[in-house]
Write a protein that holds these residues in place. Structure first.
Motif, PDB file in Angstrom:
ATOM      1  N   PRO A 289     -16.520 -12.426  -9.591  1.00  9.49           N
ATOM      2  CA  PRO A 289     -17.052 -10.796  -9.674  1.00  9.49           C
ATOM      3  C   PRO A 289     -16.649 -10.008 -10.496  1.00  9.49           C
ATOM      4  CG  PRO A 289     -16.525 -11.959  -7.428  1.00  9.49           C
ATOM      5  CD  PRO A 289     -15.568 -12.616  -8.825  1.00  9.49           C
ATOM      6  N   LEU A 290     -17.239  -9.461 -10.767  1.00 12.30           N
ATOM      7  CA  LEU A 290     -17.157  -8.416 -11.837  1.00 12.30           C
ATOM      8  C   LEU A 290     -15.729  -6.825 -11.247  1.00 12.30           C
ATOM      9  CD1 LEU A 290     -20.508  -7.152 -12.934  1.00 12.30           C
ATOM     10  CD2 LEU A 290     -19.005  -8.873 -14.791  1.00 12.30           C
ATOM     11  N   PRO A 291     -14.946  -6.854 -12.076  1.00 13.05           N
ATOM     12  CA  PRO A 291     -14.008  -6.180 -12.197  1.00 13.05           C
ATOM     13  C   PRO A 291     -14.552  -4.847 -11.556  1.00 13.05           C
ATOM     14  CG  PRO A 291     -13.393  -6.078 -14.351  1.00 13.05           C
ATOM     15  CD  PRO A 291     -14.780  -7.001 -13.228  1.00 13.05           C
ATOM     16  N   THR A 292     -13.971  -3.590 -10.897  1.00 13.82           N
ATOM     17  CA  THR A 292     -14.572  -2.001 -10.443  1.00 13.82           C
ATOM     18  C   THR A 292     -12.780  -1.179 -10.611  1.00 13.82           C
ATOM     19  OG1 THR A 292     -13.673  -2.998  -8.082  1.00 13.82           O
ATOM     20  CG2 THR A 292     -15.940  -3.023  -8.843  1.00 13.82           C
ATOM     21  N   VAL A 293     -13.798   0.524 -10.888  1.00 14.15           N
ATOM     22  CA  VAL A 293     -12.382   1.191 -11.268  1.00 14.15           C
ATOM     23  C   VAL A 293     -12.943   2.366 -10.434  1.00 14.15           C
ATOM     24  CG1 VAL A 293     -11.485   0.437 -12.854  1.00 14.15           C
ATOM     25  CG2 VAL A 293     -13.671   1.772 -12.795  1.00 14.15           C
ATOM     26  N   ASP A 294     -12.283   3.031  -9.651  1.00 11.58           N
ATOM     27  CA  ASP A 294     -13.364   4.296  -8.885  1.00 11.58           C
ATOM     28  C   ASP A 294     -13.632   5.044 -10.029  1.00 11.58           C
ATOM     29  OD1 ASP A 294     -11.241   3.922  -7.154  1.00 11.58           O
ATOM     30  OD2 ASP A 294      -9.878   4.712  -7.068  1.00 11.58           O
ATOM     31  N   GLY A 295     -14.856   5.656  -9.591  1.00 10.89           N
ATOM     32  CA  GLY A 295     -15.903   6.767 -10.062  1.00 10.89           C
ATOM     33  C   GLY A 295     -16.908   5.783 -10.857  1.00 10.89           C
ATOM     34  N   GLY A 296     -16.468   3.623 -11.542  1.00 12.07           N
ATOM     35  CA  GLY A 296     -17.086   3.479 -13.013  1.00 12.07           C
ATOM     36  C   GLY A 296     -17.020   3.033 -13.718  1.00 12.07           C
ATOM     37  N   PHE A 297     -17.047   2.257 -14.444  1.00  7.74           N
ATOM     38  CA  PHE A 297     -16.801   2.312 -15.695  1.00  7.74           C
ATOM     39  C   PHE A 297     -17.810   3.089 -16.630  1.00  7.74           C
ATOM     40  CE2 PHE A 297     -14.759  -1.999 -14.439  1.00  7.74           C
ATOM     41  CZ  PHE A 297     -13.709  -1.925 -14.482  1.00  7.74           C
ATOM     42  N   LYS A 298     -16.582   3.983 -17.891  1.00  3.26           N
ATOM     43  CA  LYS A 298     -17.576   4.715 -18.566  1.00  3.26           C
ATOM     44  C   LYS A 298     -18.327   3.829 -19.878  1.00  3.26           C
ATOM     45  CE  LYS A 298     -17.523   8.694 -16.731  1.00  3.26           C
ATOM     46  NZ  LYS A 298     -18.612   9.744 -16.850  1.00  3.26           N
ATOM     47  N   THR A 299     -17.388   3.039 -20.539  1.00  2.17           N
ATOM     48  CA  THR A 299     -18.227   2.151 -20.883  1.00  2.17           C
ATOM     49  C   THR A 299     -18.348   0.680 -21.282  1.00  2.17           C
ATOM     50  OG1 THR A 299     -17.306   3.637 -23.136  1.00  2.17           O
ATOM     51  CG2 THR A 299     -17.673   1.452 -24.095  1.00  2.17           C
TER      52      THR A 299
ATOM     53  N   VAL B 293     -24.520  -5.719 -13.207  1.00  2.37           N
ATOM     54  CA  VAL B 293     -23.187  -4.402 -13.912  1.00  2.37           C
ATOM     55  C   VAL B 293     -23.674  -3.065 -13.698  1.00  2.37           C
ATOM     56  CG1 VAL B 293     -23.159  -3.751 -16.398  1.00  2.37           C
ATOM     57  CG2 VAL B 293     -23.623  -6.035 -16.096  1.00  2.37           C
ATOM     58  N   SER B 294     -24.506  -2.608 -12.938  1.00  2.00           N
ATOM     59  CA  SER B 294     -24.842  -1.258 -12.992  1.00  2.00           C
ATOM     60  C   SER B 294     -24.058  -1.445 -11.136  1.00  2.00           C
ATOM     61  CB  SER B 294     -26.557  -1.907 -11.826  1.00  2.00           C
ATOM     62  OG  SER B 294     -27.164  -2.418 -11.591  1.00  2.00           O
ATOM     63  N   GLU B 295     -23.903  -2.141 -10.591  1.00  2.00           N
ATOM     64  CA  GLU B 295     -22.977  -1.811  -9.637  1.00  2.00           C
ATOM     65  C   GLU B 295     -21.222  -0.806  -9.318  1.00  2.00           C
ATOM     66  OE1 GLU B 295     -23.023  -4.990  -6.864  1.00  2.00           O
ATOM     67  OE2 GLU B 295     -25.191  -4.878  -6.770  1.00  2.00           O
ATOM     68  N   VAL B 296     -20.886  -1.119 -11.030  1.00  2.00           N
ATOM     69  CA  VAL B 296     -19.606  -0.966 -11.510  1.00  2.00           C
ATOM     70  C   VAL B 296     -19.565   0.449 -12.806  1.00  2.00           C
ATOM     71  CG1 VAL B 296     -18.946  -3.112 -10.572  1.00  2.00           C
ATOM     72  CG2 VAL B 296     -19.538  -2.928 -13.542  1.00  2.00           C
ATOM     73  N   VAL B 297     -20.534   0.017 -12.951  1.00  6.24           N
ATOM     74  CA  VAL B 297     -20.268   1.281 -14.167  1.00  6.24           C
ATOM     75  C   VAL B 297     -20.481   2.929 -13.119  1.00  6.24           C
ATOM     76  CG1 VAL B 297     -21.390   0.295 -15.851  1.00  6.24           C
ATOM     77  CG2 VAL B 297     -22.823   1.491 -14.500  1.00  6.24           C
TER      78      VAL B 297
END
Length: 285
Positions: A22-32, A71-75
């Motif tokens: 699974p791809l990692p996640t962060v609050d608000g999504g990755f900016k880059t 990818v679109s789910e974590v950015v």
């Protein structure tokens, strides 16, 4: 406008393809996001190209599998993507970028240099000797690059390192031009301030692959052949270019003969096939 679906000969993987974690996640999504996908590269016959057989130490993925990564789910809604793509797979790179929710806007060129500053002639290709790689730049939503990018040229010029490893100079380049949080996909070694994802990502990982002799150490990978056995044309082409790089970095034909186990005549033939400018016999090396 959507890019047409690339059609290429289909190559079988060199080893079993493992399921992506699974791809990692962060609050608000990755900016880059920085991504160096393990492209499955096929030649004109549909076979894995000889120079890419060394990639069997990496898991490769076909185009559909790369595009399907969520990818679109974590950015973030507004984000940047830096996507490495081989010169021969540019249409595939654009297709992946669009599948991940980004639009292509520009690129950065990695120009591979020798120790003396000249172009690194070890690249391979069916039409030209590739001495560059492309880092596609895409945008999701609306987000300009940061102020330092206004004076940043879109080129990185460095010497090649381990096989498949991209230049470390990419990180300060990206960090100066795009905001965090940062995600590196298919990462092979740690970078402070980045979240890593990939089957080789490890905080203590030493980079895999070999550094070419004359460029920091390493080995020549030459297939074992009988004395009078002929090498396949594409294999001979790729190996000749590899030998040429070592020869031009200072090794002698005798050095290459001892390392490969080939005859002097075979080594000379491979070098000549690769277009090497052979030094006079008995000359300095």
């Amino acid at each position: 406008m959507t890019a047409p679906e690339p059609t290429r000969p289909r190559a079988e993987p060199l080893r079993e393809e493992s399921e992506a974690p699974p791809l990692p996640t962060v609050d608000g999504g990755f900016k880059t996001i920085l991504a160096d996908p393990p492209w499955r590269f096929a030649n004109r016959t549909g076979k894995v190209a000889p120079e890419h057989r060394r990639l069997d130490r990496y898991s490769t993925m076909d185009l559909d599998a790369i595009k399907a990564l969520p990818v679109s789910e974590v950015v973030a809604q507004n984000a940047h993507l830096y996507l490495w793509v081989p010169n021969a797979l540019l249409p595939e790179g654009i297709a992946v970028m669009e599948a991940w929710g980004f639009r292509y806007v520009s690129n950065i060129i990695w120009a591979k240099r020798r120790k003396d500053g000249g172009p690194d002639g070890r690249g391979v290709g069916f039409y030209f000797r590739n001495v560059t790689e492309i880092l596609l730049f895409g945008v999701r939503g609306s987000m300009r690059t940061l102020a330092p990018a206004r004076s940043q040229v879109n080129m990185i010029e460095t010497r090649k390192r381990e096989h498949s490893r991209k230049p470390d100079e990419q990180y300060p380049f990206i960090e100066a031009c795009s905001p965090g949080p940062f995600l590196e996909m298919f990462s092979r070694h740690a970078r402070k301030g980045w979240i890593l994802w990939g089957d080789e990502a490890d905080e203590e990982l030493e980079p895999r692959g070999r550094v070419h002799r004359g460029y920091g150490g390493g080995e020549i990978e030459a297939p074992a052949v009988a004395r009078y056995e002929r090498l396949d044309g594409e294999v001979a082409e790729a190996l000749g270019q590899q030998l040429r790089a070592f020869y031009e970095s200072g090794l002698s034909i005798r050095d290459l003969q001892k390392t490969t186990g080939y005859s002097i005549q075979r080594v000379r033939g491979l070098l000549e096939r690769a277009g090497a400018d052979l030094r006079p016999r008995g000359g300095a090396h």
